[in-house]
Design an enzyme around this catalytic site. Structure first.
Site, mmCIF file in Angstrom:
data_model
loop_
_atom_site.group_PDB
_atom_site.id
_atom_site.type_symbol
_atom_site.label_atom_id
_atom_site.label_comp_id
_atom_site.label_asym_id
_atom_site.label_seq_id
_atom_site.Cartn_x
_atom_site.Cartn_y
_atom_site.Cartn_z
ATOM 1 N N LYS A 1 -2.431 -1.362 -3.085
ATOM 2 C CA LYS A 1 -1.247 -0.541 -3.366
ATOM 3 C C LYS A 1 -0.009 -1.072 -2.654
ATOM 4 O O LYS A 1 -0.116 -1.768 -1.650
ATOM 5 C CB LYS A 1 -1.519 0.899 -2.938
ATOM 6 C CG LYS A 1 -1.692 1.060 -1.452
ATOM 7 C CD LYS A 1 -1.425 2.481 -0.984
ATOM 8 C CE LYS A 1 -1.408 2.526 0.534
ATOM 9 N NZ LYS A 1 -0.823 3.679 1.127
ATOM 10 N N LYS B 1 4.367 0.221 2.970
ATOM 11 C CA LYS B 1 5.424 -0.214 3.896
ATOM 12 C C LYS B 1 4.953 -1.335 4.800
ATOM 13 O O LYS B 1 5.680 -2.258 5.087
ATOM 14 C CB LYS B 1 5.807 0.958 4.799
ATOM 15 C CG LYS B 1 6.632 1.996 4.125
ATOM 16 C CD LYS B 1 6.751 3.242 5.002
ATOM 17 C CE LYS B 1 6.864 4.450 4.120
ATOM 18 N NZ LYS B 1 6.472 5.695 4.683
ATOM 19 N N LYS C 1 -7.917 1.964 9.801
ATOM 20 C CA LYS C 1 -7.120 1.720 11.016
ATOM 21 C C LYS C 1 -8.000 1.115 12.099
ATOM 22 O O LYS C 1 -7.580 0.221 12.829
ATOM 23 C CB LYS C 1 -6.505 3.029 11.552
ATOM 24 C CG LYS C 1 -5.491 3.646 10.647
ATOM 25 C CD LYS C 1 -4.182 2.893 10.659
ATOM 26 C CE LYS C 1 -3.198 3.543 9.706
ATOM 27 N NZ LYS C 1 -2.089 2.716 9.323
HETATM 28 P P1 TYM Z 1 3.395 7.976 3.237
HETATM 29 O O1 TYM Z 1 4.581 8.084 4.128
HETATM 30 O O2 TYM Z 1 2.507 6.796 3.406
HETATM 31 O O3 TYM Z 1 3.844 8.008 1.719
HETATM 32 C C1 TYM Z 1 4.657 9.076 1.204
HETATM 33 C C2 TYM Z 1 4.240 9.415 -0.187
HETATM 34 O O4 TYM Z 1 4.297 8.265 -1.032
HETATM 35 C C3 TYM Z 1 3.039 8.097 -1.690
HETATM 36 N N1 TYM Z 1 2.768 6.647 -1.829
HETATM 37 C C4 TYM Z 1 2.318 6.090 -2.964
HETATM 38 N N2 TYM Z 1 2.023 6.620 -4.161
HETATM 39 C C5 TYM Z 1 1.615 5.776 -5.135
HETATM 40 N N3 TYM Z 1 1.482 4.421 -4.953
HETATM 41 C C6 TYM Z 1 1.772 3.854 -3.764
HETATM 42 N N4 TYM Z 1 1.666 2.545 -3.617
HETATM 43 C C7 TYM Z 1 2.195 4.692 -2.694
HETATM 44 N N5 TYM Z 1 2.546 4.487 -1.397
HETATM 45 C C8 TYM Z 1 2.877 5.687 -0.889
HETATM 46 C C9 TYM Z 1 2.009 8.737 -0.780
HETATM 47 O O5 TYM Z 1 0.862 9.103 -1.507
HETATM 48 C C10 TYM Z 1 2.770 9.918 -0.266
HETATM 49 O O6 TYM Z 1 2.695 10.975 -1.177
HETATM 50 N N6 TYM Z 1 0.281 11.245 5.245
HETATM 51 C C11 TYM Z 1 1.408 11.121 4.373
HETATM 52 C C12 TYM Z 1 2.635 11.932 4.823
HETATM 53 C C13 TYM Z 1 2.311 13.366 5.007
HETATM 54 C C14 TYM Z 1 2.136 14.332 3.957
HETATM 55 C C15 TYM Z 1 1.818 15.550 4.627
HETATM 56 C C16 TYM Z 1 2.198 14.264 2.568
HETATM 57 C C17 TYM Z 1 2.132 13.991 6.184
HETATM 58 N N7 TYM Z 1 1.833 15.316 5.973
HETATM 59 C C18 TYM Z 1 1.587 16.713 3.891
HETATM 60 C C19 TYM Z 1 1.961 15.457 1.850
HETATM 61 C C20 TYM Z 1 1.646 16.648 2.501
HETATM 62 C C21 TYM Z 1 1.796 9.666 4.351
HETATM 63 O O7 TYM Z 1 1.509 8.912 5.252
HETATM 64 O O8 TYM Z 1 2.542 9.309 3.288
#
Ligand code: TYM
Length: 329
Positions: free
Chosen positions: A194, A197, A111
């Site tokens: 990867k 969004k 970031k």
């Molecule tokens: P976020 O919103 O970016 O993504 C949500 C979930 O999707 C998974 N993910 C992926 N897995 C495989 N390949 C990809 N290309 C890919 N893109 C996204 C992420 O690994 C995630 O599991 N910080 C987290 C949200 C969060 C969270 C938590 C998750 C906040 N607190 C506590 C678990 C436990 C996040 O930004 O995910």
């Protein structure tokens, strides 16, 4: 019974990466575990959404979750900001999180590099809030994608540190979870890295067939293999990896054989991949639209989720306060 938790930021539509990285595994786990799934709207504030967009994004993601198979009868589905106990745990855990270790987090460093104009304190302490999300329900397992592995490692560290400082065995040490297999990284369509969004390389579950076809046909490839049975370069391997998720075995081996014989036509492969993605996403897209338009149902889910989440969160916070030494005179 084990407690399972996962979450997602409401900063765009759910894509194939979210589904295959996290949501699918969570759905499988809700049958036999005590499951919490939440929408990380506090976390999304690091990107400074407009107030009028915040609520709308939460509603969208909630509809998408449910359309993917999350069941409000089996799991507790809630909005992070509906359970303010998590903010208190974040404050308490933050007292034992060190600036050096937070600055070394890969996502934070990225970031700083990508958006030097908005390096806010919320980004620095992102992993502390994530640890609070997980520890507030004392989760054992956290189904996430590969990109969250380091955050999970930090959660484990913060939990162990808390137990050590206060000489208790209070927090479970949560595991990132994918049924005994490696965590998944779903690739994007731009040739490297990867699916994400904000990367502009994602296929959303809500995308119309014509949008999916257009995106897949534009995916990066190369000039084709020069030798038989050669290793696939990353952009090509990425398309095969996506096929592994949505296509049947015969299709995958047909295109593999063509590749190995140097007879591959990427146009044909992309057409097939797009159609297989469409078959996979269409029923989900239809369910999303139905659920999204049913405000009464969504409000009911949020209300029930909030009550159950607060019940669990309040219990943890009152126990943690006691351990730390906050006691009435
Ligand atoms: P976020 O919103 O970016 O993504 C949500 C979930 O999707 C998974 N993910 C992926 N897995 C495989 N390949 C990809 N290309 C890919 N893109 C996204 C992420 O690994 C995630 O599991 N910080 C987290 C949200 C969060 C969270 C938590 C998750 C906040 N607190 C506590 C678990 C436990 C996040 O930004 O995910």
């Amino acid at each position: 019974m084990q407690t399972v938790l996962s979450g997602i930021r409401p900063t765009g539509n759910l894509h194939l990466g979210n589904y295959f990285g996290a949501v699918k595994n969570f759905v499988k786990m809700q049958e036999n575990n005590n499951c919490y799934f939440f929408i990380a709207d506090y976390h999304s504030l690091t990107t400074h959404p407009k107030p009028e967009d915040l609520q709308e994004n939460v509603r969208k993601v909630l509809s998408e979750y449910i359309a993917c198979g999350l069941d409000p009868e089996k799991s507790t589905i809630y909005i992070q900001s509906d359970m303010p106990q998590v903010a208190e745990l974040y404050l308490l855990l933050g007292m034992n999180a060190y600036v050096g270790e937070l600055e070394r987090t890969t996502t934070f460093k990225e970031k700083v590099r990508k958006q030097p104009e908005n390096v806010n304190a919320g980004l620095l302490t992102y992993a502390v809030l994530m640890a609070a999300d997980i520890l507030i329900h004392n989760a054992h397992k956290v189904p996430v994608g590969k990109d969250q592995e380091q955050h999970l490692e930090m959660t484990r560290k913060f939990a162990q540190r808390f137990n050590r400082i206060y000489e208790v065995d209070y927090f479970n040490i949560p595991e990132p979870y994918n049924f005994g297999e490696k965590l998944v990284k779903v690739p994007g369509l731009d040739g490297s890295g990867k699916m994400g969004k904000s990367e502009g390389n994602a296929i959303s579950l809500i995308d119309e067939p014509k949008v999916i076809r257009k995106k897949v046909m534009k995916a990066v490839t190369d000039a084709g293999p020069a030798e038989q049975n050669s290793t696939k370069p990353e952009p090509v391997q990425n398309l095969f990896s996506l096929m592994e998720l949505v296509s049947n075995k015969d299709t995958i081996s047909y295109f593999n054989d063509k590749y190995n014989a140097c007879e591959i036509r990427y146009g044909d492969l992309k057409k097939q991949l797009a159609e297989d993605i469409i078959v996979f996403t269409t029923p989900i897209r239809e369910r999303i639209l139905d659920i999204y338009n049913n405000s009464e149902y969504l409000n009911k889910i949020m209300k029930i989720g909030k009550e159950k989440a607060i019940e669990s969160g309040s219990k943890t916070i009152s126990e943690v306060r006691k351990i730390i030494g906050f006691k009435p005179f």
